[in-house]
Design a protein around this motif. Sequence first.
Motif, PDB file in Angstrom:
ATOM      1  N   TYR B  25      -2.943   3.163  10.338  1.00  0.00           N
ATOM      2  CA  TYR B  25      -1.704   3.182   9.569  1.00  0.00           C
ATOM      3  C   TYR B  25      -1.211   4.608   9.400  1.00  0.00           C
ATOM      4  O   TYR B  25      -1.952   5.567   9.630  1.00  0.00           O
ATOM      5  N   ASP B  26       0.015   4.713   8.998  1.00  0.00           N
ATOM      6  CA  ASP B  26       0.628   6.023   8.843  1.00  0.00           C
ATOM      7  C   ASP B  26       1.446   6.028   7.563  1.00  0.00           C
ATOM      8  O   ASP B  26       2.396   5.255   7.416  1.00  0.00           O
ATOM      9  N   THR B  27       1.066   6.884   6.641  1.00  0.00           N
ATOM     10  CA  THR B  27       1.825   7.050   5.411  1.00  0.00           C
ATOM     11  C   THR B  27       1.540   8.425   4.840  1.00  0.00           C
ATOM     12  O   THR B  27       0.453   8.969   5.040  1.00  0.00           O
ATOM     13  N   SER B  28       2.507   8.958   4.120  1.00  0.00           N
ATOM     14  CA  SER B  28       2.292  10.237   3.450  1.00  0.00           C
ATOM     15  C   SER B  28       2.123  10.037   1.948  1.00  0.00           C
ATOM     16  O   SER B  28       1.888  10.993   1.208  1.00  0.00           O
ATOM     17  N   ASP B  29       2.227   8.792   1.512  1.00  0.00           N
ATOM     18  CA  ASP B  29       2.083   8.504   0.090  1.00  0.00           C
ATOM     19  C   ASP B  29       0.605   8.345  -0.244  1.00  0.00           C
ATOM     20  O   ASP B  29      -0.124   7.675   0.491  1.00  0.00           O
ATOM     21  N   PRO B  30       0.131   8.926  -1.329  1.00  0.00           N
ATOM     22  CA  PRO B  30      -1.291   8.792  -1.669  1.00  0.00           C
ATOM     23  C   PRO B  30      -1.658   7.419  -2.218  1.00  0.00           C
ATOM     24  O   PRO B  30      -2.837   7.046  -2.234  1.00  0.00           O
ATOM     25  N   SER B  31      -0.665   6.678  -2.664  1.00  0.00           N
ATOM     26  CA  SER B  31      -0.920   5.368  -3.248  1.00  0.00           C
ATOM     27  C   SER B  31      -0.375   4.281  -2.333  1.00  0.00           C
ATOM     28  O   SER B  31       0.829   4.180  -2.130  1.00  0.00           O
ATOM     29  N   TYR B  32      -1.271   3.490  -1.794  1.00  0.00           N
ATOM     30  CA  TYR B  32      -0.855   2.413  -0.897  1.00  0.00           C
ATOM     31  C   TYR B  32      -1.930   1.340  -0.895  1.00  0.00           C
ATOM     32  O   TYR B  32      -3.033   1.518  -1.418  1.00  0.00           O
ATOM     33  N   GLY B  33      -1.582   0.211  -0.321  1.00  0.00           N
ATOM     34  CA  GLY B  33      -2.543  -0.882  -0.218  1.00  0.00           C
ATOM     35  C   GLY B  33      -2.539  -1.429   1.197  1.00  0.00           C
ATOM     36  O   GLY B  33      -1.528  -1.400   1.887  1.00  0.00           O
ATOM     37  N   LEU B  34      -3.680  -1.908   1.603  1.00  0.00           N
ATOM     38  CA  LEU B  34      -3.824  -2.451   2.955  1.00  0.00           C
ATOM     39  C   LEU B  34      -4.293  -3.895   2.872  1.00  0.00           C
ATOM     40  O   LEU B  34      -5.171  -4.228   2.058  1.00  0.00           O
ATOM     41  N   PHE B  35      -3.718  -4.743   3.681  1.00  0.00           N
ATOM     42  CA  PHE B  35      -3.989  -6.170   3.646  1.00  0.00           C
ATOM     43  C   PHE B  35      -4.299  -6.669   5.053  1.00  0.00           C
ATOM     44  O   PHE B  35      -3.793  -6.146   6.039  1.00  0.00           O
ATOM     45  N   TRP B  36      -5.103  -7.710   5.095  1.00  0.00           N
ATOM     46  CA  TRP B  36      -5.267  -8.472   6.325  1.00  0.00           C
ATOM     47  C   TRP B  36      -4.911  -9.928   6.055  1.00  0.00           C
ATOM     48  O   TRP B  36      -5.301 -10.502   5.024  1.00  0.00           O
ATOM     49  N   TYR B  37      -4.141 -10.491   7.011  1.00  0.00           N
ATOM     50  CA  TYR B  37      -3.757 -11.894   6.950  1.00  0.00           C
ATOM     51  C   TYR B  37      -4.190 -12.584   8.245  1.00  0.00           C
ATOM     52  O   TYR B  37      -4.204 -11.970   9.313  1.00  0.00           O
ATOM     53  N   LYS B  38      -4.475 -13.862   8.099  1.00  0.00           N
ATOM     54  CA  LYS B  38      -4.823 -14.704   9.253  1.00  0.00           C
ATOM     55  C   LYS B  38      -3.706 -15.723   9.439  1.00  0.00           C
ATOM     56  O   LYS B  38      -3.228 -16.310   8.467  1.00  0.00           O
ATOM     57  N   GLN B  39      -3.311 -15.926  10.688  1.00  0.00           N
ATOM     58  CA  GLN B  39      -2.286 -16.928  10.974  1.00  0.00           C
ATOM     59  C   GLN B  39      -2.799 -17.892  12.032  1.00  0.00           C
ATOM     60  O   GLN B  39      -2.792 -17.595  13.226  1.00  0.00           O
ATOM     61  N   PRO B  40      -3.267 -19.068  11.619  1.00  0.00           N
ATOM     62  CA  PRO B  40      -3.686 -20.080  12.603  1.00  0.00           C
ATOM     63  C   PRO B  40      -2.471 -20.614  13.355  1.00  0.00           C
ATOM     64  O   PRO B  40      -1.326 -20.278  13.029  1.00  0.00           O
ATOM     65  N   SER B  41      -2.726 -21.477  14.297  1.00  0.00           N
ATOM     66  CA  SER B  41      -1.637 -22.014  15.118  1.00  0.00           C
ATOM     67  C   SER B  41      -0.635 -22.812  14.286  1.00  0.00           C
ATOM     68  O   SER B  41       0.510 -23.009  14.703  1.00  0.00           O
ATOM     69  N   SER B  42      -1.047 -23.271  13.123  1.00  0.00           N
ATOM     70  CA  SER B  42      -0.128 -24.016  12.245  1.00  0.00           C
ATOM     71  C   SER B  42       0.996 -23.128  11.709  1.00  0.00           C
ATOM     72  O   SER B  42       2.029 -23.644  11.268  1.00  0.00           O
ATOM     73  N   GLY B  43       0.796 -21.818  11.719  1.00  0.00           N
ATOM     74  CA  GLY B  43       1.884 -20.909  11.352  1.00  0.00           C
ATOM     75  C   GLY B  43       1.770 -20.252   9.991  1.00  0.00           C
ATOM     76  O   GLY B  43       2.379 -19.216   9.753  1.00  0.00           O
ATOM     77  N   GLU B  44       1.006 -20.838   9.079  1.00  0.00           N
ATOM     78  CA  GLU B  44       0.933 -20.275   7.739  1.00  0.00           C
ATOM     79  C   GLU B  44       0.132 -18.988   7.722  1.00  0.00           C
ATOM     80  O   GLU B  44      -0.896 -18.875   8.369  1.00  0.00           O
TER      81      GLU B  44
END
Lengths: 113, 118
Positions: B25-44
């Motif tokens: 990732y690329d940011t210059s802000d010291p405060s940030y959050g990182l997320f991971w999401y899973k998307q099965p074939s159903s789309g959600e």
Amino acid sequence: DVKVTQSSRYLVKRTGEKVFLECVQDMDHENMFWYRQDPGLGLRLIYFSYDVKMKEKGDIPEGYSVSREKKERFSLILESASTNQTSMYLCASGQGGTKETQYFGPGTRLLVL
Amino acid sequence: AQKITQTQPGMFVQEKEAVTLDCTYDTSDPSYGLFWYKQPSSGEMIFLIYQGSYDQQNATEGRYSLNFQKARKSANLVISASQLGDSAMYFCAMREPDITGTASKLTFGTGTRLQVTL
């Protein structure tokens, strides 16, 4: 469990039609979001809302508008659908705060002919 | 410039093995959050795991862990003991503070398609 529902899973519309995509969340979340997802591009933010009747543009708002008359409902409107708006549309909601997690609906696959 | 980069368009892993999905990732802000999401074939999109920029320890959620290397600006997802049901698209996302102080927006990577084989 957080539940975000979208009015349609699949939608086929003709060029020039006005299209409404509805999203409802049941967790009393402050924030709601509309994204579109295209292969190779990931998800891109169209519009978001942080309160009733409040909205802000995301990264790709052109050709879209939104409405949030009630806290639980956030609508995406395509005023005059075009073929380049064929895409997967995902709605999300979140409570806000520094650790806000966005919860997504099942998505609507829109085909514009 | 890309804010979130996922360099692996597709990955294969054998059942019961561990797999690492890369995210920088690329940011210059010291405060940030990182997320991971899973998307099965159903789309959600299914939320998996969150890491805050000030969190001292790597996040873990069951079989998911986040290998957070702040200096390298990487936030790789590690899935242990892969299962057939893990086959899906995986997206890394970053939240930066919104200048208006309203909602926080997520920026997503392009995703990695994971296929778990027998």
